[in-house]
Design a protein around this motif. Sequence first.
Motif, PDB file in Angstrom:
ATOM      1  N   GLN A  99      73.715  46.375  13.472  1.00 13.67           N
ATOM      2  CA  GLN A  99      74.733  45.582  14.173  1.00 13.67           C
ATOM      3  C   GLN A  99      74.153  44.285  14.730  1.00 13.67           C
ATOM      4  O   GLN A  99      73.027  44.266  15.224  1.00 13.67           O
ATOM      5  CB  GLN A  99      75.335  46.392  15.320  1.00 13.67           C
ATOM      6  CG  GLN A  99      76.600  45.769  15.888  1.00 13.67           C
ATOM      7  CD  GLN A  99      77.052  46.464  17.166  1.00 13.67           C
ATOM      8  OE1 GLN A  99      76.328  46.510  18.141  1.00 13.67           O
ATOM      9  NE2 GLN A  99      78.259  46.998  17.151  1.00 13.67           N
ATOM     10  N   GLN A 124      75.559  41.040  17.283  1.00 12.40           N
ATOM     11  CA  GLN A 124      76.625  40.442  18.076  1.00 12.40           C
ATOM     12  C   GLN A 124      76.045  39.233  18.764  1.00 12.40           C
ATOM     13  O   GLN A 124      74.900  39.288  19.230  1.00 12.40           O
ATOM     14  CB  GLN A 124      77.094  41.397  19.173  1.00 12.40           C
ATOM     15  CG  GLN A 124      77.995  42.505  18.711  1.00 12.40           C
ATOM     16  CD  GLN A 124      78.493  43.298  19.903  1.00 12.40           C
ATOM     17  OE1 GLN A 124      77.685  43.783  20.683  1.00 12.40           O
ATOM     18  NE2 GLN A 124      79.786  43.420  20.041  1.00 12.40           N
ATOM     19  N   LEU A 161      76.330  33.535  11.709  1.00 12.65           N
ATOM     20  CA  LEU A 161      76.440  34.991  11.559  1.00 12.65           C
ATOM     21  C   LEU A 161      76.115  35.401  10.124  1.00 12.65           C
ATOM     22  O   LEU A 161      75.460  36.430   9.890  1.00 12.65           O
ATOM     23  CB  LEU A 161      77.858  35.430  11.931  1.00 12.65           C
ATOM     24  CG  LEU A 161      78.145  36.928  11.912  1.00 12.65           C
ATOM     25  CD1 LEU A 161      77.312  37.651  12.964  1.00 12.65           C
ATOM     26  CD2 LEU A 161      79.640  37.193  12.154  1.00 12.65           C
ATOM     27  N   SER A 220      73.181  37.915   9.199  1.00 13.74           N
ATOM     28  CA  SER A 220      73.585  39.169   8.558  1.00 13.74           C
ATOM     29  C   SER A 220      72.906  39.331   7.210  1.00 13.74           C
ATOM     30  O   SER A 220      72.513  40.444   6.822  1.00 13.74           O
ATOM     31  CB  SER A 220      75.107  39.199   8.387  1.00 13.74           C
ATOM     32  OG  SER A 220      75.748  39.052   9.638  1.00 13.74           O
ATOM     33  N   ILE A 255      82.684  35.211  20.118  1.00 16.20           N
ATOM     34  CA  ILE A 255      81.622  36.134  19.714  1.00 16.20           C
ATOM     35  C   ILE A 255      81.672  36.406  18.216  1.00 16.20           C
ATOM     36  O   ILE A 255      82.724  36.726  17.653  1.00 16.20           O
ATOM     37  CB  ILE A 255      81.733  37.441  20.532  1.00 16.20           C
ATOM     38  CG1 ILE A 255      81.388  37.120  21.993  1.00 16.20           C
ATOM     39  CG2 ILE A 255      80.809  38.532  19.972  1.00 16.20           C
ATOM     40  CD1 ILE A 255      81.471  38.271  22.934  1.00 16.20           C
ATOM     41  N   SER A 301      80.379  38.885  15.306  1.00 16.28           N
ATOM     42  CA  SER A 301      79.754  40.202  15.190  1.00 16.28           C
ATOM     43  C   SER A 301      79.810  40.699  13.759  1.00 16.28           C
ATOM     44  O   SER A 301      80.745  40.402  13.022  1.00 16.28           O
ATOM     45  CB  SER A 301      80.399  41.228  16.124  1.00 16.28           C
ATOM     46  OG  SER A 301      81.734  40.962  16.341  1.00 16.28           O
ATOM     47  N   SER A 302      78.803  41.427  13.393  1.00 13.83           N
ATOM     48  CA  SER A 302      78.799  42.038  12.071  1.00 13.83           C
ATOM     49  C   SER A 302      78.170  43.409  12.176  1.00 13.83           C
ATOM     50  O   SER A 302      77.458  43.713  13.138  1.00 13.83           O
ATOM     51  CB  SER A 302      78.032  41.172  11.066  1.00 13.83           C
ATOM     52  OG  SER A 302      76.644  41.196  11.326  1.00 13.83           O
ATOM     53  N   GLN A 303      78.467  44.211  11.209  1.00 12.72           N
ATOM     54  CA  GLN A 303      78.045  45.601  11.271  1.00 12.72           C
ATOM     55  C   GLN A 303      77.883  46.130   9.857  1.00 12.72           C
ATOM     56  O   GLN A 303      78.650  45.769   8.968  1.00 12.72           O
ATOM     57  CB  GLN A 303      79.136  46.396  11.985  1.00 12.72           C
ATOM     58  CG  GLN A 303      78.679  47.729  12.488  1.00 12.72           C
ATOM     59  CD  GLN A 303      79.697  48.297  13.473  1.00 12.72           C
ATOM     60  OE1 GLN A 303      80.056  47.662  14.464  1.00 12.72           O
ATOM     61  NE2 GLN A 303      80.172  49.486  13.187  1.00 12.72           N
ATOM     62  N   GLU A 323      68.925  48.564  21.179  1.00 18.65           N
ATOM     63  CA  GLU A 323      69.409  47.188  21.300  1.00 18.65           C
ATOM     64  C   GLU A 323      68.296  46.235  21.731  1.00 18.65           C
ATOM     65  O   GLU A 323      67.532  46.529  22.645  1.00 18.65           O
ATOM     66  CB  GLU A 323      70.559  47.113  22.312  1.00 18.65           C
ATOM     67  CG  GLU A 323      71.187  45.722  22.332  1.00 18.65           C
ATOM     68  CD  GLU A 323      72.297  45.554  23.358  1.00 18.65           C
ATOM     69  OE1 GLU A 323      72.497  46.475  24.164  1.00 18.65           O
ATOM     70  OE2 GLU A 323      72.942  44.489  23.352  1.00 18.65           O
ATOM     71  N   TYR A 365      86.946  43.113  25.513  1.00 20.70           N
ATOM     72  CA  TYR A 365      85.704  43.814  25.171  1.00 20.70           C
ATOM     73  C   TYR A 365      85.170  44.586  26.374  1.00 20.70           C
ATOM     74  O   TYR A 365      84.549  45.619  26.246  1.00 20.70           O
ATOM     75  CB  TYR A 365      84.670  42.779  24.712  1.00 20.70           C
ATOM     76  CG  TYR A 365      83.410  43.344  24.154  1.00 20.70           C
ATOM     77  CD1 TYR A 365      83.382  43.850  22.868  1.00 20.70           C
ATOM     78  CD2 TYR A 365      82.248  43.367  24.907  1.00 20.70           C
ATOM     79  CE1 TYR A 365      82.214  44.363  22.343  1.00 20.70           C
ATOM     80  CE2 TYR A 365      81.076  43.880  24.390  1.00 20.70           C
ATOM     81  CZ  TYR A 365      81.065  44.380  23.111  1.00 20.70           C
ATOM     82  OH  TYR A 365      79.914  44.896  22.601  1.00 20.70           O
TER      83      TYR A 365
END
Lengths: 413, 413
Positions: free
Chosen positions: A151, A153, A204, A208, A247, A249-251, A291, A412
């Motif tokens: 992840q 963010q 991002l 990523s 923000i 974000s990728s996952q 994290e 969030y």
Amino acid sequence: MINIGLMGLGTVGSGVYEIINNRRRFFEDEIGEKIKIKKVLVKNKNKNRNIDIDDKLLTLNPKDILDDPEVDIVIDVLSEKEIAYDYLKYALENKKHVVTANKAVVSSKMEELLYLSKENNKAFLFEASVGGGIPIINSLKQGIKADDIFQIQGILNGTTNYILTKMYEKGICFKDALKDAQDKGYAEADPTDDIKGYDTGRKLAILSTIAYNQPVDSKFINCRGIDEISIEDINEFRKLKLVPKLIGSSQRSDNHIYASVEPLLVKDESFFSNVKDAFNIISLRGYNTGELRFYGQGAGKNPTANSVVLDVLDIVKGTYTNGKVYENRKISGDKYLTFDGEYYLRLSSKDGKDNNYLLNILNMYNSKHKVINDKESLIVILPWTSENLINKMINEIKLNVEDIRYFYSGIYG
Amino acid sequence: MINIGLMGLGTVGSGVYEIINNRRRFFEDEIGEKIKIKKVLVKNKNKNRNIDIDDKLLTLNPKDILDDPEVDIVIDVLSEKEIAYDYLKYALENKKHVVTANKAVVSSKMEELLYLSKENNKAFLFEASVGGGIPIINSLKQGIKADDIFQIQGILNGTTNYILTKMYEKGICFKDALKDAQDKGYAEADPTDDIKGYDTGRKLAILSTIAYNQPVDSKFINCRGIDEISIEDINEFRKLKLVPKLIGSSQRSDNHIYASVEPLLVKDESFFSNVKDAFNIISLRGYNTGELRFYGQGAGKNPTANSVVLDVLDIVKGTYTNGKVYENRKISGDKYLTFDGEYYLRLSSKDGKDNNYLLNILNMYNSKHKVINDKESLIVILPWTSENLINKMINEIKLNVEDIRYFYSGIYG
């Protein structure tokens, strides 16, 4: 002796020139090698510059750098992305190491340029393209050697973060905050790329691609920007003790990659809300490390120039790690990951449709919303939902109310 | 084939073993080199372990690792620092690369071991010795190449941060929070090193040595711990919206290095207060990059093991940077940098001296304090002052009140 060709002498370029010159002795002692800026590509030799540089170094002709066999490293801090791409390609084919701060080129041409760098056994490095002075690209390249990152963010765009900070802290409208950012040099004359989230999307995509070991194309990242946020919204956010942030974000899960850029509302004591003005933060989650967060100045002369110089030193010392060249797989179009949870939604109609009318329509699609303000616009909190559903709802509302205006943002927390 | 001798198979050691084994194929693909753990030094071969390992790998004899010419890299994740030092010295002299997670050895013997590693042209790496899974040592080594770092601040000890978080969030006393930390494995049976701030001091010494390019000895760092914080204090902190944190900070200015470890009170919306439980944060300030912050798990099996493995991979790929060997200059004894500003001070006497009596004494030394509670102890906020002055004052109070108890903390805000 390592010779450098510097392409561009704007803000970041001047910073690179100064750091390399000021620390020349230190580099010699550290690395045992002289580093010299041999030529500097500029658009105008006679421009007034706040930098002490010998005129003889300046050239208008890129070939003076790209075709000079003595130039070992080409640094690209040009503002024009199309030109930069041609030059960088040419430089790699001409067996020169390349360092660039150009996120547009990196995000759209990373694979091709990495492939060329591999073919020619040269470096293609771009630490400065994401997060300004934050050593995030190197940390990621290091990190993925031993850990699986699943992840990312981050607040990746200093311009929008500056605008949102000013809107929230001073209660000024988007236009005034943008004007302030432009006056201070944080925003460009055409701010579209920043305020629509595209710049965040590109950064991002770069992160990523490295983190997940496969190409993620920014074209397929769903981006929502911040330009629809109104003063009314800001006032509500403040009452709710929530702060708006843009923000990215990728996952990665089940071999899919999900990525999106969207405004989110964070609690005022959260670590995101502590990131103010033009600062950036990037949070990575890995199976081993849990994290990790990296915070710093996302732009600006010296931080960005510093990252460029770190890449140069890694090349000189031979300690650099080139990114991997991946097959040409892309993130597929439906693989968005937008926020699921409570949403803030503002609706207003200009042509006299009142809030009751809007509320009635809303009731048809989502009956459990909580109205938090209906004095001017209709402002509601929607219970657990998704961007998809909200989008659908708004599209259907549009069928009834032609001039509907709206803004929505996931909470969030 | 790269052969590793693993010394220690406790929490971190098991993590290292697992990561290297689980990612064996990936390493081979990435680096083009097989990595094998050849021998593992343990104290007891028959101990029950939660790890799938061939008994034949285990040995009780360190010589099986240190004298094996096929072992290229020695990893030290032993708990005994004195033994570890002897082994690491022997390993380097025996031309083996060394990776250690042992902050006690690194902070006290860094120069000697770096000197040996240089003499023998081998690596001596210790990413895991500070900040668990946070890649702070590598970031610092990189960072100082192009930038001058002039300040370090951090929450560097997970144990005390866990204890403080529990005290603050649950309103429990120090002893109960310590017990909880011990039960959960965050604190050792003898917690002195952690709660008195010595562990933070050692980590600060390691970071400062690298950042400022000169040896900083933890022996000369002024350390104040957290064990005097009472529930009364915690209640007052909460009313003041301040959160207690144990913070190590160092600074270079005018060629002096100032360093200290002390509890400080931070605003509940500050970035320090967002660092909870066993997490760590490190803030660096440099002339080019401005402030950079690194956040992550400061301890624990997988984060720490991950950092060890990153060092191993850097050795295998030849991309490591050894620390510099410095002359034997030390931080001088008077070069503390303790907090200057508002202070929180609690005073109480057990033998019946009442608060009025204490207040009268206090008035003699500092007339502008603000009493915020005098129901039980006397609790005051002192205007801008220094630790030196407070210390002096308390020493003089001690002349009048033999059984005085106290706690004070700078208000960092």
